[in-house]
Structure formats: structure tokens, C-alpha cells
Design a protein around this motif. Structure first.
Motif, PDB file in Angstrom:
ATOM      1  N   ARG A  96       0.848  -1.195   0.000  1.00 34.87           N
ATOM      2  CA  ARG A  96       0.000   0.000   0.000  1.00 34.87           C
ATOM      3  C   ARG A  96       0.878   1.237   0.000  1.00 34.87           C
ATOM      4  NH1 ARG A  96      -4.613   0.578   4.124  1.00 34.87           N
ATOM      5  NH2 ARG A  96      -2.919   1.201   5.476  1.00 34.87           N
ATOM      6  N   ILE A  97       0.382   2.285  -0.665  1.00 37.47           N
ATOM      7  CA  ILE A  97       1.052   3.586  -0.688  1.00 37.47           C
ATOM      8  C   ILE A  97       0.021   4.629  -0.293  1.00 37.47           C
ATOM      9  CG2 ILE A  97       2.206   5.312  -2.117  1.00 37.47           C
ATOM     10  CD1 ILE A  97       3.197   3.026  -3.880  1.00 37.47           C
ATOM     11  N   TYR A  98       0.438   5.568   0.562  1.00 36.46           N
ATOM     12  CA  TYR A  98      -0.451   6.643   0.989  1.00 36.46           C
ATOM     13  C   TYR A  98      -0.117   7.920   0.225  1.00 36.46           C
ATOM     14  CZ  TYR A  98      -3.128   9.744   4.020  1.00 36.46           C
ATOM     15  OH  TYR A  98      -4.033  10.650   4.497  1.00 36.46           O
ATOM     16  N   GLY A  99      -1.156   8.558  -0.314  1.00 40.63           N
ATOM     17  CA  GLY A  99      -1.001   9.827  -1.014  1.00 40.63           C
ATOM     18  C   GLY A  99      -1.535  10.965  -0.171  1.00 40.63           C
ATOM     19  N   ASP A 100      -0.768  12.042  -0.085  1.00 38.42           N
ATOM     20  CA  ASP A 100      -1.190  13.170   0.757  1.00 38.42           C
ATOM     21  C   ASP A 100      -1.875  14.249  -0.074  1.00 38.42           C
ATOM     22  OD1 ASP A 100       0.874  14.450  -0.559  1.00 38.42           O
ATOM     23  OD2 ASP A 100       1.745  15.280   1.261  1.00 38.42           O
ATOM     24  N   ASN A 101      -1.820  15.484   0.396  1.00 38.57           N
ATOM     25  CA  ASN A 101      -2.541  16.581  -0.250  1.00 38.57           C
ATOM     26  C   ASN A 101      -1.728  17.273  -1.340  1.00 38.57           C
ATOM     27  OD1 ASN A 101      -0.719  17.777   1.415  1.00 38.57           O
ATOM     28  ND2 ASN A 101      -2.172  19.126   2.445  1.00 38.57           N
ATOM     29  N   ASN A 102      -0.664  16.655  -1.834  1.00 34.82           N
ATOM     30  CA  ASN A 102       0.111  17.180  -2.957  1.00 34.82           C
ATOM     31  C   ASN A 102       0.179  16.119  -4.057  1.00 34.82           C
ATOM     32  OD1 ASN A 102       1.120  19.814  -1.933  1.00 34.82           O
ATOM     33  ND2 ASN A 102       2.012  18.510  -0.352  1.00 34.82           N
ATOM     34  N   PRO A 103      -0.935  15.855  -4.745  1.00 34.24           N
ATOM     35  CA  PRO A 103      -0.977  14.754  -5.707  1.00 34.24           C
ATOM     36  C   PRO A 103       0.062  14.854  -6.823  1.00 34.24           C
ATOM     37  CG  PRO A 103      -3.190  15.620  -5.327  1.00 34.24           C
ATOM     38  CD  PRO A 103      -2.234  16.518  -4.610  1.00 34.24           C
ATOM     39  N   THR A 104       0.474  16.057  -7.200  1.00 31.86           N
ATOM     40  CA  THR A 104       1.443  16.183  -8.295  1.00 31.86           C
ATOM     41  C   THR A 104       2.835  15.718  -7.890  1.00 31.86           C
ATOM     42  OG1 THR A 104       1.962  18.480  -7.732  1.00 31.86           O
ATOM     43  CG2 THR A 104       0.202  18.093  -9.368  1.00 31.86           C
ATOM     44  N   ARG A 105       3.097  15.631  -6.598  1.00 31.71           N
ATOM     45  CA  ARG A 105       4.392  15.167  -6.100  1.00 31.71           C
ATOM     46  C   ARG A 105       4.444  13.646  -5.933  1.00 31.71           C
ATOM     47  NH1 ARG A 105       5.401  19.413  -1.116  1.00 31.71           N
ATOM     48  NH2 ARG A 105       5.550  21.290  -2.411  1.00 31.71           N
ATOM     49  N   MET A 106       3.301  13.019  -5.929  1.00 31.27           N
ATOM     50  CA  MET A 106       3.202  11.583  -5.661  1.00 31.27           C
ATOM     51  C   MET A 106       3.607  10.765  -6.884  1.00 31.27           C
ATOM     52  SD  MET A 106       2.445  11.274  -2.523  1.00 31.27           S
ATOM     53  CE  MET A 106       2.091   9.529  -2.516  1.00 31.27           C
ATOM     54  N   PRO A 107       3.978   9.494  -6.666  1.00 31.10           N
ATOM     55  CA  PRO A 107       4.461   8.665  -7.765  1.00 31.10           C
ATOM     56  C   PRO A 107       3.414   8.406  -8.842  1.00 31.10           C
ATOM     57  CG  PRO A 107       4.569   7.470  -5.664  1.00 31.10           C
ATOM     58  CD  PRO A 107       4.003   8.800  -5.379  1.00 31.10           C
ATOM     59  N   ASN A 108       3.853   8.517 -10.073  1.00 33.47           N
ATOM     60  CA  ASN A 108       3.042   8.180 -11.235  1.00 33.47           C
ATOM     61  C   ASN A 108       3.493   6.845 -11.814  1.00 33.47           C
ATOM     62  OD1 ASN A 108       3.091   8.266 -14.424  1.00 33.47           O
ATOM     63  ND2 ASN A 108       1.293   9.422 -13.757  1.00 33.47           N
ATOM     64  N   THR A 109       4.810   6.613 -11.773  1.00 33.88           N
ATOM     65  CA  THR A 109       5.390   5.381 -12.297  1.00 33.88           C
ATOM     66  C   THR A 109       6.432   4.878 -11.310  1.00 33.88           C
ATOM     67  OG1 THR A 109       5.065   6.163 -14.548  1.00 33.88           O
ATOM     68  CG2 THR A 109       6.636   4.356 -14.248  1.00 33.88           C
ATOM     69  N   TRP A 110       6.385   3.561 -11.001  1.00 29.06           N
ATOM     70  CA  TRP A 110       7.359   2.974 -10.090  1.00 29.06           C
ATOM     71  C   TRP A 110       7.472   1.480 -10.332  1.00 29.06           C
ATOM     72  CZ3 TRP A 110       2.551   4.548  -8.217  1.00 29.06           C
ATOM     73  CH2 TRP A 110       1.727   3.538  -7.707  1.00 29.06           C
ATOM     74  N   SER A 111       8.479   0.890  -9.680  1.00 28.67           N
ATOM     75  CA  SER A 111       8.629  -0.564  -9.700  1.00 28.67           C
ATOM     76  C   SER A 111       9.117  -1.013  -8.336  1.00 28.67           C
ATOM     77  CB  SER A 111       9.602  -1.011 -10.792  1.00 28.67           C
ATOM     78  OG  SER A 111      10.869  -0.441 -10.589  1.00 28.67           O
ATOM     79  N   ILE A 112       8.876  -2.283  -8.033  1.00 31.84           N
ATOM     80  CA  ILE A 112       9.367  -2.888  -6.796  1.00 31.84           C
ATOM     81  C   ILE A 112      10.132  -4.146  -7.181  1.00 31.84           C
ATOM     82  CG2 ILE A 112       8.750  -4.001  -4.616  1.00 31.84           C
ATOM     83  CD1 ILE A 112       6.432  -2.087  -4.383  1.00 31.84           C
ATOM     84  N   HIS A 113      11.325  -4.276  -6.594  1.00 35.10           N
ATOM     85  CA  HIS A 113      12.199  -5.421  -6.842  1.00 35.10           C
ATOM     86  C   HIS A 113      12.546  -6.074  -5.515  1.00 35.10           C
ATOM     87  CE1 HIS A 113      12.803  -2.958 -10.438  1.00 35.10           C
ATOM     88  NE2 HIS A 113      13.196  -4.062 -11.049  1.00 35.10           N
ATOM     89  N   GLY A 114      12.836  -7.368  -5.556  1.00 33.90           N
ATOM     90  CA  GLY A 114      13.273  -8.104  -4.373  1.00 33.90           C
ATOM     91  C   GLY A 114      14.646  -8.709  -4.592  1.00 33.90           C
ATOM     92  N   SER A 115      15.416  -8.843  -3.495  1.00 36.22           N
ATOM     93  CA  SER A 115      16.756  -9.433  -3.570  1.00 36.22           C
ATOM     94  C   SER A 115      17.096 -10.087  -2.235  1.00 36.22           C
ATOM     95  CB  SER A 115      17.792  -8.352  -3.884  1.00 36.22           C
ATOM     96  OG  SER A 115      19.105  -8.870  -3.826  1.00 36.22           O
TER      97      SER A 115
END
Length: 186
Positions: A96-115
């Protein structure tokens, strides 16, 4: 329960699978053995890596990327890595990711990797074109059956703010876990 208020009571208790598998951090290395690191962070406002796992996004903890003085970089992509410690790990199948009151600063594209060695990383999930409204959680379910010591979040782009990028709160889950509410993550 009968008319006199007597009888059996049944409670539904949260299971370990209902709880984030990452610890609530109070510094980059506390509580031990967990460690959070990042490729960059907002030095001017002290928005350190651990703040992305601070446990309460309402308190304005956040991992932020901003730099008006070129001491640090707000250039994306940047990474945020969570280390569960030697002999520990998480079989990530939800986050889960929480978005605050600055939506333009929040992630649009991301990835998660494990190692398991902090060198060779396996792609677990990629999201693109994600937009935000104020103060909401977004939940993502993925297919993964491997436990990883290191989980790396790569912040690739935000939603248009040219000066700042931020991640308010990130929670990792292994919904297949059962058992004691306070058990360690594998």
C-alpha cells in the motif's frame, strides 16, 4: 448472547497477514535489525528514507526528494530500499502507498524489486500512469512466492511537480502468513 447479556462472545482478531510486514521505523536503522536506505533524500527538509516507513502518514513523515541548493538531487528515478535483516525477509504479495494533499508530487510510475543479496534484484511489480487524490491509500496485489531480505522501491516519475517528489508511506504485506500477531517476518 441471551436476553440477560449472558452467553458466548466471539471476537475476530487481526491476523499477521492483515499487518504490514515492515517495522515502523524511527530512524534509518531503528528498530534493529531493519535498515532503510535511499539513493537520495530531501536534505533541506530532513525528509529521510526511514520516513517512508514511519507508520503514520498523517504526521507528515515522508521520504521526499527536493533540492533548491543542489546539495541533493530531485532527479528521478530514485530508490528506497528496505532491509529486513540477516535471516529475515518478506514474501511480498501486497503493498500500500499513501497519497497526501500534494498529488502532483506523488508517484506516477514505479517498480518494486526483491533481492536476497542486495545485488541481483528480481522485478516484482511495475505501475505506470497512476494519479492521486488527497489523503488516500492505494493497494496493489502481486503474484510472488519468494521471500526477499531486500525490497527496493524505484520512484520513476511523479505527477508533474518539477521541484519535488515524495512518498508519504509505504507498507509491505505477506498475506499468506499466519500466526502470532507479533511474529517476525519469516
Amino acid at each position: 448472547q441471551d436476553a440477560n447479556g449472558k452467553g458466548d462472545f466471539y471476537y475476530t482478531l487481526p491476523t499477521l497477514a492483515d499487518q504490514p510486514q515492515n517495522a515502523t521505523m524511527t530512524s534509518n536503522t531503528t528498530p534493529a535489525p531493519y535498515v532503510v536506505s535511499a539513493s537520495a533524500y530531501d536534505v533541506a527538509n530532513n525528509n529521510q528514507p526511514w520516513m517512508g516507513f514511519g507508520g503514520d502518514p498523517v504526521t507528515s513523515y515522508k521520504w521526499g526528494l527536493y533540492d533548491a541548493s543542489n546539495v541533493n538531487s530531485n532527479e528521478l528515478p530514485q530508490t528506497l530500499t528496505y532491509d529486513f535483516g540477516s535471516g529475515d525477509g518478506c514474501k511480498l504479495d501486497k503493498y500500500r502507498i499513501y497519497g497526501d494533499n500534494n498529488p502532483t508530487r506523488m508517484p506516477n510510475t514505479w517498480s518494486i524489486h526483491g533481492s536476497n543479496d542486495d545485488s541481483d534484484y528480481t522485478l516484482l511489480d511495475t505501475q505506470t500512469g497512476i494519479t492521486w487524490t488527497d489523503n488516500i491509500w492505494k493497494t496493489y496485489t502481486i503474484s510472488n512466492s519468494t521471500s526477499y531480505r531486500y525490497l527496493r522501491y524505484t520512484f520513476t516519475s511523479n505527477n508533474g511537480d518539477s521541484n519535488y517528489a515524495q512518498l508519504m508511506e509505504l507498507e509491505y504485506y505477506d498475506t499468506t502468513r499466519e500466526g502470532d500477531f507479533l511474529a517476525p517476518c519469516e
